[in-house]
Each structure stands twice: as structure tokens, then as C-alpha cells.
Write a protein that holds these residues in place. Structure first.
Motif: not given
Ligand SMILES: Cc1ncc(C[n+]2csc(CCOP(=O)(O)OP(=O)(O)O)c2C)c(N)n1
Ligand SMILES: [Mg+2]
Length: 543
Positions: A430-434, A461-463
């Protein structure tokens, strides 16, 4: 007898274990080891851009290849690796983490020595299966053998070893020592296996639940399935029984149709699984009774569900011997039909939930060869179609963070691509995880990896949006993120790139990107493609 530096002795010992790559960030506190690896030129050194990345790469390297090794610096360097070690521990990945320490005369003295940290060994112990401190030059190689043996012994896990910088540079006599084999677990008695075979022979609707402890038990699991026992898998164990097997319930344990099957079952064998919270609605799913648990770890007995019987042993051995005893069992046609119907309903429900993105799952499957490796970060896509819809036919071809931490996807993908250069890797982030490890894009390019990175761009952060929507009366906070232009980012890094705005384009773009040899990026413009619904893993309650 010749003397060499401890750093050189370490490099030679790693070579004896046929270590093919070391991932790390070099530092004043690990240069004697890095220098020896460099001079000998037998092991590929992959310069990760952060220690979290290096350990995550080593984790993936072990999962799909052979023993992964990471090299970090003392203090903050070792500290940066902790989240990644926690994941390896959670996943039961054996890996070796070598890190520095201050000079031995200044250890634990609060001396203000460069990179000094208060109690490094304690935080390494807390996040690894075991952690060792080397206190003399003569101890270094023996402790390395012990660390590797400990990592490889069931239940496996990461092991850290810290070596003071002066010891890394000290001279030792070199005596060639053979690699040490992991400890062999005691076998389960024939009587216990006979008794379990008897239960299976008389059960009308038995089920087998497999977890990470069965990753090497594919042959036994298939023989049990052939004998009429349907298999439901944790997400980690996907592919141990190919999805194409008619008695594979895949990882649809959270589907209503599969829960309904549980209700009608009269025996469940749980092999090598934690029955994790995300996979059991926080341990509230009613599992069939009697429930027989098999695990190599005695302390796993009755961990999350009280078992009616517990067999302490290696799942590969136990399931193999069980399958030997069941060759004459006749499958039940009505049960098979119920299993097929449950799978079909679960898949249909998931396809409806993910809408247009089912086309992305289908496009990945069509483009990626069966031995290709799919890696996924924790994203809405990863937790819906990536974990369950995408068909998986071989174990360890759907790699993910078991502890559920975001940000590991890119580094996991890199480790897979280094370990298996002949197999294509597709990594979903995801854009957030990247953003957590975006610097590793440079590693992907520098190592010229044959890997496609799919970036699901929903601007945040979609989730978390989904979870807040469901549990916080729709209030939304802190989910909207400034997101870079991924096309420009790819250009700046020297990565071939595509952008998809329409579901009908997934198949064509994925075929092109997977066909391209080298680092590639496919950005999915999610607002244009359409909504992807997900409100977090099913759970009993939020808190
Ligand atoms: C290290 C860590 N920090 C925070 C979280 C909480 N968390 C779970 S999913 C998520 C959003 C991820 O965003 P993205 O990678 O853009 O994927 P999307 O949810 O948008 O599909 C977050 C912050 C987590 N799981 N792990
Ligand atoms: Mg996102």
C-alpha cells in the motif's frame, strides 16, 4: 597453525553453511565482518538502506531459500532491526542476525562509547528466539555454530549474536569446523499415532487445520486429503495443499460457509498452527470436537483452544505416519460435495466484496508463473484478495507479515528475489506501508531484481479507514496522507513503471510488467478503479 581475524573466521563459517547472501548496513561496528565478506567475495552482500529492511530481507531469504543472514551495527542499528526480528520470531523463520557491540572493556559501563546502548542483549533476547554475546575471540565461531543450530532447531526462529568490535578484529587460530545439524526432535510414539488414526478412521466428517508447522509436510497433507480429509489452512500454510485440490478449503476459515462445515464436523486435527486471533475471530470461532492438536512445541499445548488430545512432535513426521495408516479410507461423496459448495460460496462472497479488484487477483495469477512468489504487505488488498482469493498451489509462494505489521512487503520481496533469482516475484504494497521503507526501492534497483512492485494507491491508510468507519461511528482521523507521485518516484529511482486506472486494464498491464525483466512498478489508482471494502479482520470485539 594460522591465525585470522574473527571477522574472517565468521565469513568462512558462513560459507561452510552455504550462506548465499548477507543483508546489512555497514558501520564502524561491523566492518571487520563486512570487510572479510567483501575480500573473500563468495557471499553476495546486499546493502539494505535500513536495518529493518536488512533483517526482513534475510527473513524472506530463509522462507523461500536457505539460511538468511543480516548484519547490523551496535545500538540504534540493532534497535532498528527489532520490528523485523519480531516478525521472524512470529513466523518461526530461522535467521542469523549478527550485530556489533562496543569494545569489551567498555561493555555495560555507560562509558559514552560510540553507538553504545543501555542493554542491547536484553532487547535482542526479547525479540529473538535466543541472543548471545561473544566475550572472547575464541568463543566467536563456537557461538556462531550454536546460534545457527538454535535458529534451525524446531520450533525455529531468529537468533542474534553480538560481537564487540575489538573481538571482531582480534586474531584467532583457524580450525575448520563442520556445520552443526539442528537438534532432532523425539518422535511421537506409535501408540499415539495409532490412536489418532483410529479416531480418523471412525470420524464421519473429519477436518485438518494446517499452520506454519506443516510447511514441509506437503506430501503427508496431500495423502491425508486424498484419503478424504478436507484441509483448511492458515494464511501462512497456503499451498501446502494446492488450492486446486478438491478437498482444499484454502484459507477460508473466516467464511460463513466454512464455519458451517465446522459445525457439522466430528473431528478436527490442528497441525502446527497457533490458531491466530485474526483467523479465529479472536479465538471465538467454534472449532469441531474432539480437537486433536499436534505441535513441536510442548508449550503450545492448549494455547488458544483447549485440545482433547495433544501430540508433541514434528508435524511432517506425525502427519506422514498418520497418512501411512489411512491408505484404505474411502472418501465420502456427500462430504466432498459439501466441501466444494463451501469453497465456491466463500470464493463468491469474496469476489463480491472486492468488486473490480477480483480482476487484479485474476491478472496476477494469469501473469505470474506457478512457481512465482507473491509477497504482500498488510493492506486492504493484501488482507482480502491477496490472502485468500488469489489461487496458490505451492507452499511459501504467498509471503506476508504474520505479526501484521505494515512496511515489510518491499523488503520481503527483495529477499525473495535475491534468494530465488530464477523465479518471478510480485510484491503488493500500500502507499502507507511503502513509506516505512521507501529507501529500499534503491536496493531493488541496485541489485537489479526481477520483481514487480504493485503499489495500491488510495492516498492513505485504507485498513484504518475501514476500522474507524465500523467501530468509531464513521469518524475518520489521521488516515489521509500526503502521497508522492509514484510515477515520478519510479523515474527518479530508475524503475520501469505503469499506472492503472481501470479494472479492465489489469490483465494487460500485469502481463507486460511481469514479462519485463528487472525492477518494475505498477501503481493502481484506487479512487479511479473503484471501492475496495474491508473493515479489518473479523473479530469478536474491537476491545
Ligand atoms: C507497524 C505498524 N504500524 C501500524 C499499523 C496499523 N495499520 C494497519 S493497516 C494500516 C494502513 C496501511 O496503509 P497502506 O499501506 O496504504 O494500505 P491500505 O490500508 O491503504 O490498503 C495501518 C497504519 C500496523 N499494522 N503496523
Ligand atoms: Mg493506502
Amino acid at each position: 597453525m594460522s591465525t585470522i581475524t574473527v571477522g574472517e573466521a565468521i565469513a568462512r563459517t558462513l560459507e561452510a553453511y552455504e550462506v548465499s547472501a548477507v543483508y546489512g548496513v555497514i558501520s564502524i561496528h561491523n566492518l571487520p565482518v563486512a570487510d572479510a565478506i567483501g575480500r573473500r567475495d563468495k557471499i553476495r552482500f546486499v546493502p539494505a538502506r535500513g536495518e529493518a529492511g536488512s533483517v526482513t530481507m534475510a527473513d524472506a531469504h530463509t522462507r523461500v531459500g536457505s539460511l538468511g543472514v543480516a548484519l547490523t551495527s551496535t545500538g540504534a542499528g540493532a534497535g532498528n532491526a527489532i520490528g523485523a526480528l519480531l516478525e521472524a520470531l512470529n513466523a518461526g523463520t530461522p535467521l542469523l542476525h549478527i550485530t556489533g557491540q562496543v569494545e569489551k572493556d567498555y561493555l555495560d559501563r555507560d562509558a559514552g562509547f560510540i553507538h553504545e546502548t543501555k542493554d542491547q542483549l536484553t532487547f535482542l533476547k526479547a525479540s529473538s528466539k535466543a541472543a548471545y554475546r561473544v566475550c572472547t575471540p575464541e568463543q566467536a565461531v563456537p557461538l556462531l555454530h550454536r546460534a545457527i543450530r538454535e535458529a534451525m532447531t524446531l520450533p525455529r526462529g531468529p537468533v542474534s549474536i553480538e560481537i564487540p568490535i575489538d573481538i571482531q578484529a582480534a586474531q584467532v587460530e583457524w580450525v575448520e569446523t563442520a556445520p552443526v545439524a539442528p537438534a532432532i526432535p523425539a518422535p511421537v510414539s506409535d501408540d499415539a499415532i495409532d490412536a489418532l488414526a483410529e479416531r480418523l478412521a471412525t470420524a464421519k466428517r473429519p477436518l485438518l487445520w494446517i499452520g506454519g508447522g506443516t510447511l514441509e509436510a506437503g506430501d503427508a497433507v496431500r495423502r491425508l486429503a486424498d484419503a478424504g480429509i478436507p484441509v483448511v489452512s492458515s494464511t501462512h500454510a497456503r499451498g501446502v495443499l494446492p488450492d486446486s485440490h478438491p478437498r482444499s478449503l484454502r484459507a477460508f476459515h473466516n467464511a460463513d460457509s466454512v464455519e458451517a462445515l465446522f459445525a457439522e464436523s466430528d473431528l478436527m486435527i490442528v497441525a502446527g498452527s497457533r490458531l491466530r486471533s485474526n483467523e479465529t475471530k479472536t479465538y471465538s470461532v467454534e472449532l469441531p470436537r474432539p480437537l486433536v492438536q499436534i505441535d513441536i512445541d510442548p508449550a503450545a499445548a492448549h494455547r488458544n483452544y483447549r485440545a482433547d488430545d495433544f501430540l508433541c512432535g514434528d508435524c511432517t513426521d506425525v502427519l506422514g505416519r498418520l497418512a501411512d495408516r489411512l491408505t484404505g479410507r474411502t472418501p465420502d461423496a456427500a462430504y466432498d460435495a459439501a466441501v466444494a459448495e463451501a469453497v465456491s460460496q466463500a470464493e463468491q462472497a469474496l469476489r463480491t466484496q472486492v468488486g473490480e479488484y477480483a480482476k487484479l487477483s485474476d491478472a496476477v495469477r494469469a501473469a505470474l508463473p506457478e512457481d512465482g512468489i507473491f509477497v504482500r504487505d498488510i493492506t486492504v488488498s493484501g488482507s482480502t484478495w491477496g490472502s485468500r482469493l488469489l489461487p496458490i498451489q505451492r507452499p511459501l509462494t504467498n509471503i506476508h507479515s504474520l505479526a501484521g505489521a505494515i512496511g515489510l512487503g518491499l523488503a520481503h520481496g527483495i529477499g525473495c528475489a535475491v534468494a530465488q533469482p530464477k523465479r518471478k516475484v510480485v510484491t503488493l504494497v500500500g502507499d502507507g506501508g511503502l513509506a516505512l521503507g521507501v529507501g529500499e526501492l534503491a536496493t531493488m534497483v541496485q541489485e537489479n531484481l526481477d520483481m514487480v512492485l504493485i503499489v495500491m494507491n488510495d492516498g492513505g491508510y485504507g485498513v484504518m479507514r475501514g476500522i474507524q468507519e465500523k467501530y468509531f461511528e464513521g469518524r475518520q482521523y489521521y488516515n489521509e496522507l500526503h502521497t508522492p507521485d509514484f510515477q515520478q518516484l519510479a523515474d527518479a529511482m530508475g524503475i520501469q513503471r505503469w499506472r492503472v486506472r481501470h479494472g479492465d486494464d489489469f490483465a494487460g498491464v500485469l502481463a507486460e510488467a511481469v514479462g519485463y525483466h528487472g525492477p518494475a512498478l505498477v501503481e493502481v489508482d484506487m479512487p479511479s478503479v473503484g471501492e475496495l471494502k474491508f473493515s479489518g479482520p473479523p473479530q469478536k470485539k474491537l476491545y
